[in-house]
Design an enzyme around this catalytic site. Structure first.
Site, PDB file in Angstrom:
ATOM      1  N   ASP A  56       0.804  -1.231   0.000  1.00  0.00           N
ATOM      2  CA  ASP A  56       0.000   0.000   0.000  1.00  0.00           C
ATOM      3  C   ASP A  56       0.832   1.273   0.000  1.00  0.00           C
ATOM      4  O   ASP A  56       2.001   1.298   0.381  1.00  0.00           O
ATOM      5  CB  ASP A  56      -0.966   0.012   1.190  1.00  0.00           C
ATOM      6  CG  ASP A  56      -0.251  -0.106   2.537  1.00  0.00           C
ATOM      7  OD1 ASP A  56       0.747  -0.839   2.616  1.00  0.00           O
ATOM      8  OD2 ASP A  56      -0.685   0.541   3.505  1.00  0.00           O
ATOM      9  N   GLU A 107      -0.544  -1.915   5.194  1.00  0.00           N
ATOM     10  CA  GLU A 107       0.433  -1.850   6.291  1.00  0.00           C
ATOM     11  C   GLU A 107       0.366  -0.482   6.961  1.00  0.00           C
ATOM     12  O   GLU A 107       0.511  -0.377   8.170  1.00  0.00           O
ATOM     13  CB  GLU A 107       1.854  -2.118   5.766  1.00  0.00           C
ATOM     14  CG  GLU A 107       2.904  -2.217   6.869  1.00  0.00           C
ATOM     15  CD  GLU A 107       3.361  -0.872   7.413  1.00  0.00           C
ATOM     16  OE1 GLU A 107       3.581  -0.783   8.638  1.00  0.00           O
ATOM     17  OE2 GLU A 107       3.470   0.094   6.642  1.00  0.00           O
ATOM     18  N   GLU A 108       0.152   0.551   6.158  1.00  0.00           N
ATOM     19  CA  GLU A 108       0.231   1.919   6.688  1.00  0.00           C
ATOM     20  C   GLU A 108      -0.866   2.233   7.698  1.00  0.00           C
ATOM     21  O   GLU A 108      -0.723   3.157   8.487  1.00  0.00           O
ATOM     22  CB  GLU A 108       0.210   2.941   5.544  1.00  0.00           C
ATOM     23  CG  GLU A 108       1.411   2.858   4.602  1.00  0.00           C
ATOM     24  CD  GLU A 108       2.722   3.299   5.240  1.00  0.00           C
ATOM     25  OE1 GLU A 108       2.706   3.703   6.412  1.00  0.00           O
ATOM     26  OE2 GLU A 108       3.765   3.224   4.564  1.00  0.00           O
ATOM     27  N   HIS A 162       7.896   8.712   4.134  1.00  0.00           N
ATOM     28  CA  HIS A 162       6.638   9.449   4.309  1.00  0.00           C
ATOM     29  C   HIS A 162       6.797  10.945   3.949  1.00  0.00           C
ATOM     30  O   HIS A 162       5.897  11.727   4.229  1.00  0.00           O
ATOM     31  CB  HIS A 162       6.062   9.311   5.733  1.00  0.00           C
ATOM     32  CG  HIS A 162       5.648   7.900   6.063  1.00  0.00           C
ATOM     33  ND1 HIS A 162       4.678   7.585   6.990  1.00  0.00           N
ATOM     34  CD2 HIS A 162       6.064   6.699   5.570  1.00  0.00           C
ATOM     35  CE1 HIS A 162       4.537   6.262   7.055  1.00  0.00           C
ATOM     36  NE2 HIS A 162       5.384   5.710   6.206  1.00  0.00           N
TER      37      HIS A 162
HETATM   38 NI    NI Z   1       6.820   1.089   5.249  1.00  0.00          NI
END
Ligand code: NI
Length: 394
Positions: free
Chosen positions: A81, A139-140, A365
């Site tokens: 993701d 996962e996020e 990020h």
């Molecule tokens: Ni990651």
């Protein structure tokens, strides 16, 4: 038995890995919406002749590469993701979806795992055992691993060992983080409501001020890490959100706080929770307020089994040398890969991938995040060799 030159084979895949990664990068999908990505993954695994299951944990994909002989089952996990970030990179493979971006490197993880599947599927006749490739969604938002486990990803066959990696911009290409024990923290989120008695700001003696109470609580919570925990046990308590009041002249009725707790050990997590409850209750009652604390334990710590990481360091040494490995790389960031490593010995390592010759550092990020694509073939070589350690008879 012929020995496999993983490095040469992976390097020969360089260009196709880059093309695939850039395609994923251009078409990022958020948690549980990885339909396009999952479709490509399933198609590729099918092409390679793996046994493929889709819709595992909503958008997850599992591919099983069955060896010619029986043997252990090795789980290889990759997350798929992207993040809700507007990409600021200007290169030609930047995201074409406004507000969505692969800013953590999961496009690379998915690409690497597909590369490993391709490389190892050529050597099926030499493999004793099987490899379970797990392409995980979400996962996020730390929901994907849980959803896949709920859908039975750890059964039939149950893995004997779980392996995973994260591209890591804090380290240059050629450096790895392969630690024993905890490498990523467990994460809990909390919501705290402090209830007082509202009133006129000019007459505080006629109210019970939850704002002052909250201020004391916030400060006192910081004493848990410094005064209650063993200084050698890492932990973080962050209060990150405050909601109180409506106007400058009104003492509000209540205050709501939110925040996160990160710990490497479950016993530390439990001690933090216990001390939070005691401190909050004590301060609230001393100031005439009441409190309601809710803590949700979202993610387990990711902890490397020392036997597995020791064995993997032996494998990786021939690729990066003993000097290329950091045995103490850990982060208070969190990851739900730990769910694949509960009661199953596992190892999760960091693969250095910082962009070379770049003046500025853009971490994971960040809207300008990118990684060194030479990490793709290296990742394929390392992970293939790691898997081979378990399923390729010497
Ligand atoms: Ni990651």
């Amino acid at each position: 038995m012929t020995t496999i030159d993983f490095r040469t084979q992976a390097n020969a895949m360089h260009d196709e890995l880059v093309v695939r990664r850039r395609d994923f990068h251009q078409h990022p999908e958020l948690a549980f919406e990885e339909f396009r990505t999952a479709g490509i993954v399933a198609e590729e695994l099918n092409k390679l002749g793996l046994e493929v299951q889709t819709g595992v944990g909503k958008t997850g994909v599992v591919g099983i590469l069955e060896g010619a002989q029986d043997g252990p089952t090795v789980l290889v996990r990759a997350d798929m993701d992207a993040l809700p970030i507007l990409e600021e990179n200007a290169f030609e493979y930047a995201s074409v979806v406004p507000g969505k971006m692969h800013a953590c490197g999961h496009d690379g993880h998915t690409t690497i795992a597909l590369g490993v599947a391709k490389l190892l599927s050529r050597h099926r006749d030499q493999i004793a055992g099987r490899i379970k490739f797990v392409f995980q969604p979400a996962e996020e938002i730390v929901g994907g691993a849980k959803a896949m486990v709920a859908d039975g990803v750890l059964n039939d066959p149950r893995p004997d060992v779980s392996l995973g990696l994260h591209l890591w911009n804090g380290m240059p290409l050629g450096r790895l983080g392969v630690a024993d024990g905890p490498v990523m923290a467990g994460s809990s989120r909390f919501t705290l409501k402090i209830i007082g008695k509202g009133g006129h700001a000019a007459s505080p003696h006629q109210s019970l001020d939850p704002v002052v109470c909250a201020a004391h609580v916030i400060t006192a919570l910081q004493s848990i890490v410094s005064r209650n925990l063993n200084p050698l046990d890492g932990a973080v308590i962050s209060v990150t959100k405050l909601d109180a009041g409506t106007a400058f002249n009104i003492i509000p009725q209540h205050v709501e706080l939110r925040g996160t707790v990160r710990t490497f050990k479950l016993e530390v997590r439990d001690l933090v929770e216990q001390r939070m409850r005691e401190i909050i209750q004590g301060i609230a009652s001393a100031m005439g307020c009441t409190s309601e604390l809710q803590i949700e334990h979202d993610v387990l710590p990711v902890s490397n089994h020392p036997d597995v990481s020791e064995r993997m360091r032996g494998v990786f040494q021939s690729f990066v040398g003993a000097d290329g490995m950091d045995t103490n790389e850990r982060t208070m960031g969190s990851e739900d890969v730990g769910l694949f490593m509960t009661d199953i010995p596992g190892m999760y390592f960091f693969l250095g991938a910082s962009v070379p010759n770049s003046d500025e550092y853009y971490g994971h990020h960040h809207p300008r995040f990118d990684f060194d694509e030479n990490a793709l073939p290296l990742g394929v070589a390392l992970m293939s060799a790691a898997v081979a350690e378990y399923v390729l008879p010497k």
